[in-house]
Scaffold this motif. Structure first.
Motif, PDB file in Angstrom:
ATOM      1  N   ALA A  19       1.027  -1.261  -0.018  1.00  0.00           N
ATOM      2  CA  ALA A  19      -0.132   0.117  -0.217  1.00  0.00           C
ATOM      3  C   ALA A  19       0.864   1.164   0.156  1.00  0.00           C
ATOM      4  N   ARG A  20       0.700   2.092  -0.813  1.00  0.00           N
ATOM      5  CA  ARG A  20       1.385   3.477  -0.748  1.00  0.00           C
ATOM      6  C   ARG A  20       0.439   4.566  -0.982  1.00  0.00           C
ATOM      7  N   SER A  21       0.733   5.739  -0.288  1.00  0.00           N
ATOM      8  CA  SER A  21      -0.200   6.790   0.174  1.00  0.00           C
ATOM      9  C   SER A  21       0.171   7.896  -0.838  1.00  0.00           C
ATOM     10  N   VAL A  22      -0.524   8.986  -0.788  1.00  0.00           N
ATOM     11  CA  VAL A  22      -0.208  10.014  -1.325  1.00  0.00           C
ATOM     12  C   VAL A  22       1.015  10.705  -1.110  1.00  0.00           C
ATOM     13  N   ASP A  23       1.525  10.750   0.426  1.00  0.00           N
ATOM     14  CA  ASP A  23       2.926  11.244   0.544  1.00  0.00           C
ATOM     15  C   ASP A  23       3.870  10.290   0.190  1.00  0.00           C
ATOM     16  N   GLY A  24       3.880   9.079  -0.278  1.00  0.00           N
ATOM     17  CA  GLY A  24       4.839   8.239  -0.567  1.00  0.00           C
ATOM     18  C   GLY A  24       5.089   7.258   0.279  1.00  0.00           C
ATOM     19  N   SER A  25       4.427   7.286   1.454  1.00  0.00           N
ATOM     20  CA  SER A  25       4.527   6.394   2.552  1.00  0.00           C
ATOM     21  C   SER A  25       4.014   4.674   2.050  1.00  0.00           C
ATOM     22  N   PHE A  26       5.093   3.877   2.658  1.00  0.00           N
ATOM     23  CA  PHE A  26       4.779   2.575   2.048  1.00  0.00           C
ATOM     24  C   PHE A  26       4.586   1.444   3.319  1.00  0.00           C
ATOM     25  N   VAL A  27       3.584   0.656   2.942  1.00  0.00           N
ATOM     26  CA  VAL A  27       3.353  -0.217   3.917  1.00  0.00           C
ATOM     27  C   VAL A  27       3.080  -1.624   3.284  1.00  0.00           C
ATOM     28  N   CYS A  28       3.682  -2.699   3.687  1.00  0.00           N
ATOM     29  CA  CYS A  28       3.549  -3.884   2.829  1.00  0.00           C
ATOM     30  C   CYS A  28       3.330  -4.974   3.692  1.00  0.00           C
ATOM     31  N   PHE A  29       2.496  -5.979   3.369  1.00  0.00           N
ATOM     32  CA  PHE A  29       1.998  -7.316   3.854  1.00  0.00           C
ATOM     33  C   PHE A  29       3.277  -8.019   3.454  1.00  0.00           C
ATOM     34  N   ASP A  30       3.800  -9.355   4.376  1.00  0.00           N
ATOM     35  CA  ASP A  30       4.727 -10.177   4.128  1.00  0.00           C
ATOM     36  C   ASP A  30       4.299 -11.164   3.116  1.00  0.00           C
ATOM     37  N   LEU A  83      -1.526   4.946   6.894  1.00  0.00           N
ATOM     38  CA  LEU A  83      -1.798   3.501   6.456  1.00  0.00           C
ATOM     39  C   LEU A  83      -1.649   2.642   7.817  1.00  0.00           C
ATOM     40  N   GLY A  84      -2.380   1.502   7.868  1.00  0.00           N
ATOM     41  CA  GLY A  84      -2.412   0.949   9.169  1.00  0.00           C
ATOM     42  C   GLY A  84      -1.349  -0.283   9.195  1.00  0.00           C
ATOM     43  N   SER A  85      -1.463  -0.723  10.374  1.00  0.00           N
ATOM     44  CA  SER A  85      -0.472  -2.070  10.657  1.00  0.00           C
ATOM     45  C   SER A  85      -0.883  -3.130   9.527  1.00  0.00           C
ATOM     46  N   PRO A  86       0.207  -3.653   9.020  1.00  0.00           N
ATOM     47  CA  PRO A  86       0.014  -4.746   8.117  1.00  0.00           C
ATOM     48  C   PRO A  86       0.124  -6.252   8.967  1.00  0.00           C
ATOM     49  N   GLU A  87       0.364  -6.143  10.346  1.00  0.00           N
ATOM     50  CA  GLU A  87       0.867  -7.449  11.032  1.00  0.00           C
ATOM     51  C   GLU A  87      -0.225  -8.438  11.054  1.00  0.00           C
ATOM     52  N   LEU A  88       0.528  -9.578  10.762  1.00  0.00           N
ATOM     53  CA  LEU A  88      -0.160 -10.831  10.650  1.00  0.00           C
ATOM     54  C   LEU A  88      -0.534 -11.363  12.057  1.00  0.00           C
ATOM     55  N   LEU A  89      -1.673 -11.254  12.627  1.00  0.00           N
ATOM     56  CA  LEU A  89      -1.960 -11.676  13.889  1.00  0.00           C
ATOM     57  C   LEU A  89      -1.649 -13.157  14.359  1.00  0.00           C
ATOM     58  N   GLN A  90      -1.885 -13.943  13.216  1.00  0.00           N
ATOM     59  CA  GLN A  90      -1.788 -15.608  13.277  1.00  0.00           C
ATOM     60  C   GLN A  90      -1.544 -15.999  11.987  1.00  0.00           C
ATOM     61  N   PRO A  91      -0.903 -17.177  11.916  1.00  0.00           N
ATOM     62  CA  PRO A  91      -0.664 -17.662  10.612  1.00  0.00           C
ATOM     63  C   PRO A  91      -2.139 -18.032   9.923  1.00  0.00           C
ATOM     64  N   ALA A  92      -2.246 -18.018   8.797  1.00  0.00           N
ATOM     65  CA  ALA A  92      -3.554 -17.989   8.571  1.00  0.00           C
ATOM     66  C   ALA A  92      -3.586 -18.720   6.970  1.00  0.00           C
ATOM     67  N   ALA A  93      -4.757 -19.141   6.464  1.00  0.00           N
ATOM     68  CA  ALA A  93      -4.959 -19.972   5.144  1.00  0.00           C
ATOM     69  C   ALA A  93      -6.364 -19.257   4.679  1.00  0.00           C
ATOM     70  N   MET A  94      -6.379 -19.279   3.244  1.00  0.00           N
ATOM     71  CA  MET A  94      -7.688 -19.025   2.496  1.00  0.00           C
ATOM     72  C   MET A  94      -7.886 -20.143   1.723  1.00  0.00           C
ATOM     73  N   ALA A  95      -9.001 -20.569   1.299  1.00  0.00           N
ATOM     74  CA  ALA A  95      -9.309 -21.711   0.355  1.00  0.00           C
ATOM     75  C   ALA A  95     -10.603 -20.953  -0.685  1.00  0.00           C
ATOM     76  N   ASN A  96     -10.318 -20.932  -1.846  1.00  0.00           N
ATOM     77  CA  ASN A  96     -11.619 -20.349  -2.842  1.00  0.00           C
ATOM     78  C   ASN A  96     -12.703 -21.229  -2.897  1.00  0.00           C
ATOM     79  N   LEU A  97     -13.802 -20.921  -2.971  1.00  0.00           N
ATOM     80  CA  LEU A  97     -14.911 -21.765  -3.167  1.00  0.00           C
ATOM     81  C   LEU A  97     -15.501 -21.463  -4.342  1.00  0.00           C
ATOM     82  N   LEU A  98     -15.352 -22.299  -5.464  1.00  0.00           N
ATOM     83  CA  LEU A  98     -15.699 -22.240  -6.761  1.00  0.00           C
ATOM     84  C   LEU A  98     -17.263 -22.570  -6.921  1.00  0.00           C
ATOM     85  N   GLY A  99     -17.736 -22.300  -8.247  1.00  0.00           N
ATOM     86  CA  GLY A  99     -19.300 -22.518  -8.383  1.00  0.00           C
ATOM     87  C   GLY A  99     -19.258 -24.168  -8.474  1.00  0.00           C
TER      88      GLY A  99
END
Ligand code: ATP
Ligand code: MG
Length: 377
Positions: free
Chosen positions: A193-204, A298-314
Motif C-alpha cells: 500500500a502506498r499513500s499520497v505522501d509516498g509512505s509505503f506499508v507492505c504485507f509479508d 496507513l495501518g499496521s499490516p501485522e499478521l496476528l496469526q498464521p492463516a490460510a484461505m481456500a477459494n469456493l468455486l461454483g
C-alpha cells in the motif's frame, strides 16, 4: 485528506469491491459503484449502485461528479473510462498504472526497464510471430492474450505436440504474448500500500497454490527464505514508487526451482491472495486501500496469526447447495460469500479462512472446511 463521511466511487462490481465497500463503510465512508450489471456483489453493500457500461463515458462522468475519489476493483476498465472519471474526480491509482497492468507486454517491458526479473517473453501479433517466438523460447511455453485475461482464461500451453497454427487460431487474432514455461518451486504474492505522501506499508509474502490456472489456496506467512521475502518486498516498493502509485497493488511472483524470483504480473487493486488479511491482519488489504486513496495514515499490516484461505468455486454447487452448517461448526474457520446468485464452474463464489498456530495447520483447516461444504446436507 478525504475525510470519513465523504463518498468513494468504485468502478467494478465484484467481490473485491464488496470487501472494499465493507471496509469503507466501517470507516464511515459512503460508497457508490458502477458496473455493467445489476445487484452485483459490490452493489449489494454500496449506498448507490449504477448499472452502466464502462464505455458510456457520460455516465462515467456523472458518476465521478457524484463522488470525492474514484478507485477500481476491476482492472480492465478501459483507459477512456479512467480518463473520463479523472475530468471530475481524483482517481487513485492513476490511469498509467492501470494501462500498464492491463497489457502483459507493456507490463513486462515496464518491469524489465526497472531492472526487475520477469519470465522470458516474446510479443506475438501473427501466426508467423508465434512460430519465431517458439523458436526463441523453446517448448514448453504458454501463449496468452496480451489483454483481458484472468483466472487463466485466454492461455494455451505450447508443448511438443501443439500445433502452432491451431493455437494461434484459438486466440482469434488477439494480440498475444508467448512466455517460457517456468519450472516452479512455488508462487508468492506481495501486497503493498502506498499513500499520497509516498509512505509505503507492505504485507509479508503470501504462498499461493493454483489449480487449473486459478488461485486455489493461499497461506501466510510464506515458507520462503527471508532474503527472498525481502527481495519480493523491495521489488514491490520499486514498482509502486516508479508508478507514483496511490492505493493497494499486488505483485504475483514465481520462485523457480533453481531459486530465482521472477515477477509474473501486477494487479492494481486488492488481490484474491490477500483475502486472508481480512481475518488475519491488524489492517486488511481493503482497509489499507481505503486509507491509501483517502490520504489517511496507513495501518499496521501485522499478521496476528498464521492463516490460510481456500477459494469456493461454483463447482462446489454441482451436487446442490453446499452444506453451510458443516463448515460453520468448525470454530477456527470463517466463511465469506459474495452474494452471487448463479454458481457456475470456475466462478469465484466465496472463500473460507482459518487461523491456526502454523500456516500448514491453517491450510489443512480450510481444506477440511471446503470438504465439509461438499458433503451432503
Ligand atoms: N510462464 C508460466 N510458467 C509456469 N506457470 C505459469 C506461467 N504462466 C502462468 N502460469 C500458471 O498459471 C497461473 C495463472 O497465470 P497468470 O497469472 O498469468 O494468469 P491470469 O489469467 O492473469 O490469472 P489471474 O488473473 O487469476 O492471476 C499462474 O499463477 C501459474 O500458476
Ligand atoms: Mg495471475
Amino acid at each position: 485528506m478525504i475525510r470519513p463521511g465523504s463518498t468513494i466511487g468504485v468502478l467494478g462490481g465484484g467481490q473485491l469491491g464488496r470487501m472494499f465497500a465493507m471496509a469503507a463503510r466501517r470507516l464511515g465512508y459512503r460508497v457508490h459503484t458502477l458496473a455493467p450489471e445489476h445487484d452485483t456483489p459490490t452493489g449489494q453493500i454500496a449506498d448507490v449502485e449504477i448499472e452502466a457500461s464502462y464505455d458510456d463515458l457520460d455516465r462515467i462522468r456523472a458518476f465521478a461528479r457524484g463522488v470525492d475519489v474514484v478507485t477500481f476493483e476491476f482492472e480492465n476498465v478501459p483507459a477512456a473510462a479512467a480518463a473520463a472519471a479523472e475530468e471530475h474526480a481524483i482517481v487513485r491509482p492513476n490511469g498509467r498504472a492501470l494501462e500498464i497492468a492491463q497489457h502483459r507486454v507493456r507490463e513486462k517491458t515496464f518491469l524489465t526497464r526497472l531492472g526487475l526479473p520477469v519470465t522470458p517473453f516474446v510479443q506475438a501479433q501473427s501466426a508467423g510471430d508465434l512460430a519465431a517466438a517458439v523458436q526463441r523460447l523453446g517448448r514448453p511455453a504458454v501463449l496468452k492474450t496480451a489483454a483481458l485475461g484472468y483466472d487463466g482464461k485466454g492461455q494455451i500451453r505450447i508443448t511438443d505436440e501443439s500445433d502452432l497454427a491451431e493455437a494461434w487460431h484459438a486466440l482469434a487474432g488477439r494480440e498475444a504474448i508467448l512466455e517460457a514455461w517456468i519450472d516452479l518451486d512455488r508462487e508468492l504474492s506481495v501486497i503493498g500500500a502506498r499513500s499520497v505522501d509516498g509512505s509505503f506499508v507492505c504485507f509479508d509474502p503470501i504462498d499461493n497454490v493454483h489449480r487449473r490456472h486459478i488461485l486455489d489456496v493461499s497461506s501466510a506467512p510464506a515458507q520462503v527464505a527471508s532474503q527472498i521475502a525481502a527481495q519480493a518486498i523491495d521489488a514491490t516498493r520499486t514498482v509502486m514508487d516508479a508508478l507514483d502509485y496511490v492505493g493497494v497493488l499486488c505483485i504475483e511472483f514465481f520462485l523457480t526451482r533453481d531459486g530465482r524470483l521472477l515477477l509474473n504480473e501486477l494487479a492494481p487493486r486488492p488481490h484474491n491472495s490477500g483475502h486472508l488479511t481480512f481475518d488475519a491482519c491488524r489492517t486488511s488489504q481493503f482497509e489499507q486501500q481505503v486509507r491509501a486513496i483517502c490520504g489517511l495514515p496507513l495501518g499496521s499490516p501485522e499478521l496476528l496469526q498464521p492463516a490460510a484461505m481456500a477459494n469456493l468455486l461454483g463447482d462446489l454447487w454441482a451436487a446442490g447447495e453446499p452444506n453451510w452448517g458443516a463448515a460453520l461448526t468448525l470454530p477456527d474457520v470463517k466463511l465469506h460469500l459474495y452474494g452471487k446468485a448463479t454458481p457456475r464452474p470456475g466462478r469465484k463464489m466465496g472463500h473460507v479462512t482459518a487461523l491456526a498456530t502454523t500456516a500448514e495447520i491453517a491450510r489443512s483447516r480450510v481444506l477440511e472446511a471446503r470438504a465439509a461444504l461438499g458433503q451432503q446436507n
